[in-house]
Write an enzyme that holds these catalytic residues in place. Structure first.
Site, PDB file in Angstrom:
ATOM      1  N   GLU A 182      28.747-104.407 -16.073  1.00 50.75           N
ATOM      2  CA  GLU A 182      27.760-105.076 -16.924  1.00 50.75           C
ATOM      3  C   GLU A 182      26.571-104.174 -17.231  1.00 50.75           C
ATOM      4  OE1 GLU A 182      25.167-109.226 -17.221  1.00 50.75           O
ATOM      5  OE2 GLU A 182      26.416-108.840 -15.472  1.00 50.75           O
TER       6      GLU A 182
ATOM      7  N   LYS B 131      28.840-113.515 -18.803  1.00 50.21           N
ATOM      8  CA  LYS B 131      28.895-114.864 -18.243  1.00 50.21           C
ATOM      9  C   LYS B 131      30.267-115.435 -18.575  1.00 50.21           C
ATOM     10  CE  LYS B 131      25.470-115.623 -15.779  1.00 50.21           C
ATOM     11  NZ  LYS B 131      25.823-115.713 -14.358  1.00 50.21           N
TER      12      LYS B 131
END
Length: 345
Positions: free
Chosen positions: A142, A158
């Site tokens: 990420e 997410k």
């Protein structure tokens, strides 16, 4: 401590010149490795020799006896508390985390763990850093922040599952909530009208997992640099919650131990070229006080099933703990598919 070094962005940095906690140094010149703990401790380390290259060779003997800052019962209770806070209008979403730890075997070198992660769990924002005050092996998928001149990006994750079929409507809703939060954070230091979302809820495949990933892009306003950018956006929205300030207060009450580098920022900055990339410090191991530590968590919404969220924390940790703990991985060069270390402690 062994010789300091940093390996990030495909570059090997040696010859430590300076260590500071002043983010303004990132605008001064030189190549810096950067670690910011979730609690805000900053370590900026400047190196004088930076070149493409592999990690320095090092031995690794991984631990196997892991303990957790929360067992399943405590974690489920934490999820229930967050759902109550959502019902009361305090937060919309919060990321509940736990920290795993195990005694660090004598002679184990963080560079050896980094090399093992590169084989068993390659990641786009991998980094290994060994400097005074920080020994970290990161396999993060990420992006917290990248910068190229005045253009900055964040790519929040997410939504996590073994396959695309595991992803729920809750995961898409959660991703969109965090995108709005990141847009707001970047908007504090961006040129007016420059914040955009070129990608929303794109499916990405990583070893053993799939994620929903979005991209938020902006142009820095005049006079803004790394200190202002980090101040406006830290901690990363994807590992805190929305609204961020309320989520931080709630998580501080629920979590039993500091997160440390987990959920912080880890990466590199080239001040001369005005470029850099900082990962969200997930899928990250660090050595501290004779222990090897690792964090795992899940985003909680009103639609969360508490036991499913616990299982998500186990899913995220299983492959990484196997890579760190397995005695025969280095010889085989692979991780057996579908086999994970269980951490139900």
């Amino acid at each position: 401590m062994e010789q300091p070094f940093a390996h990030a962005g495909g570059m090997l940095a040696t010859g430590l010149v300076d260590v500071t906690s002043d983010l303004a140094a990132l605008e001064s010149g030189g190549w810096w490795a950067l670690v910011i703990t979730y609690e805000g401790k900053v370590t900026c380390a400047r190196f004088d020799t930076v070149r493409p290259g592999p990690l320095p060779p090092a031995a690794w003997t991984g631990p196997t006896d892991w303990s957790s800052s929360m067992d399943e019962k405590a974690y489920v209770q934490g999820v229930a508390a967050i759902r109550e806070a959502i019902a009361d209008g305090i937060v919309y979403q919060a990321n509940l985390c736990r920290i795993l730890s195990a005694p660090l075997p004598a002679g184990a070198d963080i560079a050896g763990l980094g090399a093992r992660l590169a084989v068993g769990n390659p990641a786009p924002y991998a980094a290994v850093i060994r400097v005074p005050g920080a020994e970290i092996a990161c396999a993060s998928p990420e992006l917290y922040l990248s910068r190229d001149g005045d253009v900055v990006e964040s790519r929040p994750i997410k939504g996590t599952g073994r396959t695309q079929e595991d992803l729920l409507p809750k995961d898409h809703a959660e991703n969109i909530m965090i995108v709005d939060l990141v847009r707001n954070d970047l908007g504090r230091v961006a040129e007016i009208g420059s914040v955009s979302v070129p990608e929303l809820c794109v499916l990405e495949e990583h070893p053993g997992l799939v994620h929903l990933v979005s991209t938020v892009r902006a142009r820095l306003a005049g006079g803004k640099g790394w200190p202002e950018l980090i101040d406006a956006t830290f901690p990363p929205g994807s590992v805190t919650g929305a609204p961020k300030s309320s989520a931080l207060t709630l998580l501080n009450e629920l979590e039993r131990t500091p997160r440390g580098p987990y959920c912080g920022a880890i990466g590199w900055v080239d001040a001369d070229s005005r470029r850099g990339a900082l990962a969200v410090g997930i899928r990250t191991f660090w050595a501290e006080d004779g222990l090897l530590k690792f964090g795992t968590g899940a985003g909680i919404t009103w639609g969360s099933d508490p036991h499913r969220e616990w299982r998500e924390t186990e899913l995220k940790a299983a492959r990484l703990l196997e890579v760190a703990s397995s005695e025969d991985l280095a010889q085989r060069g692979v991780v057996r598919p579908g086999r994970g270390t269980h951490i139900g402690l």
